[in-house]
Design an enzyme around this catalytic site. Structure first.
Site, PDB file in Angstrom:
ATOM      1  N   HIS A 353       0.800  -1.215  -0.102  1.00  0.00           N
ATOM      2  CA  HIS A 353      -0.116   0.107  -0.042  1.00  0.00           C
ATOM      3  C   HIS A 353       1.082   1.354  -0.075  1.00  0.00           C
ATOM      4  O   HIS A 353       0.373   2.561   0.144  1.00  0.00           O
ATOM      5  CB  HIS A 353      -1.071  -0.016   1.365  1.00  0.00           C
ATOM      6  CG  HIS A 353      -1.872  -0.975   1.429  1.00  0.00           C
ATOM      7  ND1 HIS A 353      -3.266  -0.985   0.865  1.00  0.00           N
ATOM      8  CD2 HIS A 353      -1.880  -2.233   1.726  1.00  0.00           C
ATOM      9  CE1 HIS A 353      -3.928  -1.937   1.032  1.00  0.00           C
ATOM     10  NE2 HIS A 353      -3.061  -2.882   1.556  1.00  0.00           N
ATOM     11  N   LYS A 544      -8.030  13.934   4.683  1.00  0.00           N
ATOM     12  CA  LYS A 544      -7.486  12.876   4.570  1.00  0.00           C
ATOM     13  C   LYS A 544      -6.246  12.850   5.724  1.00  0.00           C
ATOM     14  O   LYS A 544      -5.911  14.171   6.199  1.00  0.00           O
ATOM     15  CB  LYS A 544      -6.605  12.543   3.201  1.00  0.00           C
ATOM     16  CG  LYS A 544      -5.740  13.847   2.597  1.00  0.00           C
ATOM     17  CD  LYS A 544      -5.352  13.485   1.131  1.00  0.00           C
ATOM     18  CE  LYS A 544      -6.637  13.505   0.217  1.00  0.00           C
ATOM     19  NZ  LYS A 544      -6.226  12.693  -0.801  1.00  0.00           N
ATOM     20  N   ARG A 545      -5.289  11.821   5.962  1.00  0.00           N
ATOM     21  CA  ARG A 545      -4.161  12.120   6.825  1.00  0.00           C
ATOM     22  C   ARG A 545      -3.292  13.102   6.608  1.00  0.00           C
ATOM     23  O   ARG A 545      -2.832  13.425   5.272  1.00  0.00           O
ATOM     24  CB  ARG A 545      -3.658  10.649   7.294  1.00  0.00           C
ATOM     25  CG  ARG A 545      -4.232   9.766   7.923  1.00  0.00           C
ATOM     26  CD  ARG A 545      -4.477  10.040   9.388  1.00  0.00           C
ATOM     27  NE  ARG A 545      -3.263  10.183  10.155  1.00  0.00           N
ATOM     28  CZ  ARG A 545      -2.891   9.202  11.122  1.00  0.00           C
ATOM     29  NH1 ARG A 545      -3.582   7.942  11.283  1.00  0.00           N
ATOM     30  NH2 ARG A 545      -1.706   9.455  11.559  1.00  0.00           N
ATOM     31  N   LYS A 550       0.893  14.357   0.774  1.00  0.00           N
ATOM     32  CA  LYS A 550      -0.441  14.607   0.494  1.00  0.00           C
ATOM     33  C   LYS A 550      -0.694  16.165   0.089  1.00  0.00           C
ATOM     34  O   LYS A 550      -1.582  16.610  -0.322  1.00  0.00           O
ATOM     35  CB  LYS A 550      -1.348  14.011   1.544  1.00  0.00           C
ATOM     36  CG  LYS A 550      -1.135  12.701   1.565  1.00  0.00           C
ATOM     37  CD  LYS A 550      -2.184  12.152   2.729  1.00  0.00           C
ATOM     38  CE  LYS A 550      -2.199  10.673   3.124  1.00  0.00           C
ATOM     39  NZ  LYS A 550      -3.039   9.827   2.103  1.00  0.00           N
ATOM     40  N   THR A 650      -8.374   6.513  -1.887  1.00  0.00           N
ATOM     41  CA  THR A 650      -9.663   6.101  -1.664  1.00  0.00           C
ATOM     42  C   THR A 650     -11.096   7.275  -1.450  1.00  0.00           C
ATOM     43  O   THR A 650     -12.103   6.926  -1.996  1.00  0.00           O
ATOM     44  CB  THR A 650      -9.968   4.820  -0.873  1.00  0.00           C
ATOM     45  OG1 THR A 650      -9.489   5.224   0.464  1.00  0.00           O
ATOM     46  CG2 THR A 650      -9.353   3.438  -1.303  1.00  0.00           C
ATOM     47  N   LYS A 654     -14.634   8.246  -3.212  1.00  0.00           N
ATOM     48  CA  LYS A 654     -15.947   8.544  -2.649  1.00  0.00           C
ATOM     49  C   LYS A 654     -16.531   9.870  -2.918  1.00  0.00           C
ATOM     50  O   LYS A 654     -17.557  10.047  -2.972  1.00  0.00           O
ATOM     51  CB  LYS A 654     -15.502   8.522  -1.018  1.00  0.00           C
ATOM     52  CG  LYS A 654     -15.217   7.301  -0.253  1.00  0.00           C
ATOM     53  CD  LYS A 654     -14.432   7.299   0.961  1.00  0.00           C
ATOM     54  CE  LYS A 654     -13.868   5.728   1.384  1.00  0.00           C
ATOM     55  NZ  LYS A 654     -13.302   5.982   2.485  1.00  0.00           N
TER      56      LYS A 654
HETATM   57  C1  26W Z   1       4.465   0.813   9.773  1.00  0.00           C
HETATM   58  C2  26W Z   1       3.673   1.971   9.695  1.00  0.00           C
HETATM   59  C3  26W Z   1       2.622   2.075   8.513  1.00  0.00           C
HETATM   60  C4  26W Z   1       1.190   2.211   8.918  1.00  0.00           C
HETATM   61  C5  26W Z   1       0.374   2.196   7.958  1.00  0.00           C
HETATM   62  C6  26W Z   1       3.258   2.013   7.269  1.00  0.00           C
HETATM   63  C7  26W Z   1       2.305   2.120   6.469  1.00  0.00           C
HETATM   64  C8  26W Z   1       0.918   2.255   6.580  1.00  0.00           C
HETATM   65  C9  26W Z   1      -0.123   2.047   5.581  1.00  0.00           C
HETATM   66  C10 26W Z   1       0.169   1.273   4.373  1.00  0.00           C
HETATM   67  C11 26W Z   1      -0.546   3.458   5.150  1.00  0.00           C
HETATM   68  C12 26W Z   1      -1.673   3.612   4.138  1.00  0.00           C
HETATM   69  O1  26W Z   1      -2.864   3.580   4.830  1.00  0.00           O
HETATM   70  N1  26W Z   1      -1.740   3.393   2.997  1.00  0.00           N
HETATM   71  C13 26W Z   1      -2.526   4.108   2.222  1.00  0.00           C
HETATM   72  O2  26W Z   1      -3.261   2.751   1.537  1.00  0.00           O
HETATM   73  C14 26W Z   1      -4.428   2.892   0.902  1.00  0.00           C
HETATM   74  C15 26W Z   1      -5.343   1.787   0.727  1.00  0.00           C
HETATM   75  O3  26W Z   1      -4.693   1.054  -0.333  1.00  0.00           O
HETATM   76  C16 26W Z   1      -4.052   3.975  -0.488  1.00  0.00           C
HETATM   77  O4  26W Z   1      -5.536   4.021  -0.933  1.00  0.00           O
HETATM   78  C17 26W Z   1      -3.298   4.956  -0.205  1.00  0.00           C
HETATM   79  O5  26W Z   1      -2.977   5.571  -1.177  1.00  0.00           O
HETATM   80  C18 26W Z   1      -2.106   4.796   0.915  1.00  0.00           C
HETATM   81  O6  26W Z   1      -1.467   5.878   1.219  1.00  0.00           O
END
Ligand code: 26W
Length: 801
Positions: A353, A544-545, A550, A650, A654
């Protein structure tokens, strides 16, 4: 199977009386909320247990995720069961409105953002499509923090979401599993077959107690989430207590319970904390044991595991599963290595992701030695056998060996979890076409060269039930009338809207539904923030975060430029700019950006020159619940990440489903949205991924992209115009943008501002705007999570639906 015969009305009163132990005439609104939840849960349990019989011997999807951002449950469950009206009428009998009862819904914040919400949308689609599935995760006692904005800054408050009890979960202590940590590995020769065996003797044992949360589909299907709570094996040490060592007597249980105490609030930055690895191993081990026990109970040999379960790893967070399944198959079920490996690698697939280097998990070998010594042995063995394959394919190429190795030798040795996941998986997929290409070309080119067949793409999707049917009922009714109600489970039907795009009546109806959404959000903003916004202005939304890639700071700089233009007497098409999003508590620059946006809003909203022209709002504590209020109210969707950085997004989908037009870069799923809606129905700006790559490699000097307006805007910030004259507050943010600008904000700013002017020009021609809006809705079907799940079934899980 017992059948829930009585009307909802009776169920509610019975649950108030028998489950809550209250008399109906003295019951509070909260009691009615709880009683309604239990009544609805009864109906879901019926669906679930009936489905279980049917799907007894079919392959199940086990979706392993450290996060499930499921949002408030009652509203969506009523819609999916088709009993929303029945509930509204039942509550009317008690002079209650459905809205005031829904207001009591707690939001289980068991996720950070995109990844967690995607898992929730996928669970809903798996049920709706009646694909047997279990979502395995962690029942965090404290979810994502509550964000409070005070003196324009983010403060984090503990999210004690379970305080009043939560009606949607059911504990199954009989299915408690035990998980070990630390200790040592003993090696011995088996007395039975003389083979060399290993036995892990952990130093700490923790219990995993499962809580099931039913996830109902639309009008059929009801799978479950199984979330694990950590508990101490011996919760109280009487010996210590008798010696008066009270802390000692509970120390073990505190240490154990801590494992599922709180969600790590990092959204893309690896904290690398030992507790995080303990959390990951805890829920993965509980989950795999749970599946193996289920097979044993059904007298199915574990060698048939891949025919009964297909495991999807939601990023690398559960990737220890590769080593844990091997350990259980070899050490506990006594399979030989090769058999165990074929079972494991046939059962697991991995979804990536993010490409951000800081988000790629690497665990120090020393941490593994201390916490998971047996797994480290197994990972070394997996790696050694893997590197054998590499040596055969690339003889003498030591560089290839070190690039592919699961073990990273530079600096202190570490385990590359993405490599472990890829070596142990039959498929690796990205979450949007562009992202999946970059996974192959940038993130894992060596693996792609070695195993091109493993790499797939499944573009993300969102459930149209929560994100349209449930949160935007006015628009849903317009769609029902325009193309029939089947669109809810077959979004391609919405294409038929295009035949009616010249129907001014339909366009007016869509415009009307947007206005209804904007009024609802405007009253929320007024009631909670005391800011008056004009629903007839364009609602320009960036939620978004908070993350530099971003580029919320790009939007903020554009607002400063527009502010300056208005101050200099320029005309301006009225806009309300709405921001929302949490910053990881330790992410300094993201917190600076929140601080700046709130200061900017304070100055602009109190400036009479801006009245009727520009308002800026930062919505505190952005969540699923708030998202359900925001998407129906948005005219313009901000998807402005640096090209090549947002894996998919995502929220963009929406917004599109709810008729907003997108201003965005060619990044993530924006590319596919634009391809589908047509370039004339999408406001594109900025450099694409290749151009950014070239700028980076050629050497990027942000100052080269300054023009007069941008200089003026930066200077206004520098002199403290938005910080009561204090010039230092935003110096780090400015310094970062002008000297480093790692996400190319200045490189895209001028073009962004000019495209925003184009947006304003389009907004004035309202009929044309809503034609574009209709086209965006009509072509949003592809972004239904039902389509994504069908892709996973066909491309990765090989499940015939
Ligand atoms: C280790 C810490 C950590 C925590 C969360 C590393 C990575 C993450 C996630 C992968 C971050 C995340 O939420 N990525 C998002 O995933 C969505 C679902 O696929 C995508 O639509 C977003 O573009 C992506 O940033």
């Amino acid at each position: 199977m017992p059948k829930v015969k009585n009307e909802l009305l009776d169920s509610i009163s019975q649950h108030i009386f028998y489950t809550l132990g209250k008399r109906v005439d003295t019951a509070s609104t909260y009691d009615f909320y709880m009683a309604l939840c239990y009544a609805v849960r009864d109906r879901m349990m019926e669906l679930h247990l009936n489905q279980l019989n049917k799907s007894e011997n079919t392959k199940q999807v086990a979706y392993l995720s450290a996060e499930f951002l499921i949002g408030p449950q009652l509203g969506n469950n009523l819609v999916n069961l088709g009993i929303q009206e029945e509930a509204r009428q039942a509550l009317e009998k008690y002079d209650l409105t459905l809205d005031e009862v829904l207001e009591k819904s707690e939001e289980p914040g068991l996720g950070n953002g995109g990844l967690g919400r995607l898992a929730a949308c996928y669970m809903e689609s798996l049920s709706t499509l009646e694909v047997p599935a279990i979502g395995y995760g962690i029942r965090y006692k404290f979810g994502i923090f509550k964000q409070v904005i005070a003196d324009n800054q983010q403060y984090e408050v503990t999210d004690n979401w379970l305080h009043g009890g939560w009606p949607w979960e059911l504990a199954y202590p009989a299915d408690t599993r035990t998980v070990g940590f630390g200790g040592k590995v003993e090696h011995y020769t088996s007395a039975t077959d003389g083979t060399y065996k290993s036995r892990w003797v952990p130093s700490q044992i923790v219990e995993g107690v499962p809580y099931d949360v039913l996830q109902v589909g639309y009008k059929n299907g009801c799978n479950k989430l199984r979330l694990w709570r950590a508990d101490a094996k011996d919760i109280f040490d009487f010996g210590a207590f008798n010696q008066g060592d009270y802390l000692g007597s509970v120390e073990e249980s505190v240490r154990s319970e801590t494992i599922s105490k709180v969600l790590y609030p990092n959204d893309g930055t690896d904290a690398g904390r030992q507790l995080r690895l303990k959390q990951q191993f805890f829920f993965v081990s509980c989950s795999i044991q749970d599946m193996l026990v289920s097979l044993t109970k059904r007298r199915v040999p574990v060698t048939d595991f891949p025919d009964y379960y297909t495991l999807q790893l939601n990023d690398t967070h559960p990737s220890i599963a590769v080593a844990e399944l091997m350990r259980l198959l070899i050490d506990e079920h006594h399979l030989d290595w090769d058999t165990a490996w074929s079972v494991t690698s046939k059962s697991i697939a991995y979804t990536n992701h993010t490409l951000l280097p800081e988000a790629l998990e690497k665990w120090d070998v020393s941490m593994f030695e201390e916490l998971l010594p047996r797994h480290l042995e197994i990972i070394y063995e997996i790696n050694e056998r893997f590197l054998q394959v590499v040596r055969l394919k690339y003889p003498g190429d030591s560089e290839m060996l070190s690039k592919l190795s699961i073990i990273c030798e530079d600096g202190n040795k570490s385990v590359r979890m993405a490599h472990l996941a890829t070596v142990g998986s039959h498929h690796v997929n990205g979450v949007a076409v562009l992202h999946s290409e970059l996974v192959k070309s940038q993130l894992m080119p060596e693996f792609y060269d070695l195993w091109p067949h493993k790499f797939e793409n499944v573009t993300n999707g969102v459930t149209p039930r929560r994100w349209l049917k449930s949160c935007n009922q006015p628009l849903a009714e317009v769609l029902d009338n325009a193309v029939g109600p089947e669109w809810v489970t077959n979004m391609d039907i919405l294409r038929k809207l295009e035949e009616q795009q010249d129907d001014s009546n339909l366009l007016e109806q869509i415009a009307e539904t947007k206005l209804i959404g904007k009024h609802k959000l405007a009253s929320y903003i007024n009631n909670n923030l005391g800011v008056l916004v004009d629903p007839s202005s364009m609602f320009d939304v960036h939620v978004k975060r908070i993350h530099e890639y971003k580029r919320q700071h790009l939007k903020a700089l554009e607002v400063v430029i527009q502010y300056l233009r208005i101050k200099n007497g320029a005309d301006y098409v009225p806009r309300t700019v709405i921001f929302g999003g949490k910053a990881a508590p330790g992410y300094y620059m993201a917190k600076q950006i929140i601080h700046f946006i709130n200061c900017l809003a304070e100055v602009i909203n109190s400036d009479p020159d801006m009245e009727g022209k520009l308002k800026v709002v930062f919505l505190p504590n952005y969540s699923v619940k708030l998202g359900e209020l925001v998407y129906p109210a948005a005219d313009l969707s901000e998807q402005i990440s640096t090209a090549g950085k947002e894996a998919s997004g995502t929220g963009n989908m929406k917004f599109q489903m709810n008729g907003a037009l997108t201003i965005g870069t060619l990044d993530g799923a924006n590319v596919e949205i634009r391809d589908l809606v047509g370039e004339e129905n999408f406001f594109l700006f900025g450099k694409n991924e290749e151009e950014i790559g070239k700028l980076q490699s050629d050497g990027y000097y942000p100052r080269n992209f300054l023009n007069h307006e941008i200089e003026e805007a930066l200077n206004l910030i520098r002199v403290g115009h938005f910080s009561h004259g204090n010039q230092n507050i935003f110096s780090d943010l400015l310094e970062n943008i002008i000297n480093y600008d790692p996400f190319f904000v200045l490189a895209d700013l001028e073009h962004y501002v000019s495209v925003q002017d184009t947006v304003s020009a389009n907004w004035i021609d309202r009929e044309n705007w809503y034609k574009k809006s209709l086209t965006n809705i009509a072509r949003s079907g592809f972004f239904s999570s039902d389509r994504s799940i069908k892709d996973y079934c066909q491309k990765i899980w090989k499940i015939e639906r």
